[in-house]
Design an enzyme around this catalytic site. Sequence first.
Site, PDB file in Angstrom:
ATOM      1  CD  GLU A  51      -2.996  -1.228   2.152  1.00  0.00           C
ATOM      2  OE1 GLU A  51      -4.218  -1.233   1.903  1.00  0.00           O
ATOM      3  OE2 GLU A  51      -2.515  -1.321   3.298  1.00  0.00           O
ATOM      4  CD  GLU A  58      -3.690  -6.335   3.685  1.00  0.00           C
ATOM      5  OE1 GLU A  58      -3.034  -5.290   3.864  1.00  0.00           O
ATOM      6  OE2 GLU A  58      -3.563  -7.047   2.658  1.00  0.00           O
TER       7      GLU A  58
END
Length: 166
Positions: free
Chosen positions: A20, A40
């Site tokens: 990210e 995730e």
Amino acid sequence: ERIKPLIAAVDGPALAGGTELALACDLIVASTAARFGLPEVKRSLIASAGGLVRLPRVLPKNIAMQMALTGEPISAEEAYRFGMVNALVEPGEALEEAISLAGKINENAPLAVRSTRRSLLESLTLNDHDGMKFAIEETAALIGSEDYKEGPLAFIEKRLPVWKGK
């Protein structure tokens, strides 16, 4: 709003928040030791810090979907092949290459770099007409600057321009 280009130098696994952060940059330089992924889902989480928004903008939708749904990473070579990574280098060379890329950007007129970056990012959300209108407005804002006059003058005088950022 950030006005300066950011370059990520990735020289190892950049997973979850690492991916990210890299995606939040304008350019990515990676060594062959790098991997990118959003694991995730393997922990009953989602990549809510920009990964799910930015990944499909830099990778084909199906590749981004596979990464997000399986949590499996891709190699730096794959990321380069798909266009997510701008430069692929040997391990230990990512920072040096990122600095070299920054040097190439810094050779250009700073106000024009900022306006170009802003216009390119804005164009992602606009149709062609509105995107070109935005770029024309950015150009109009540059016309009164010293750098706007310096660029063509240096070209005519066959010399390197001296940018002042004014």
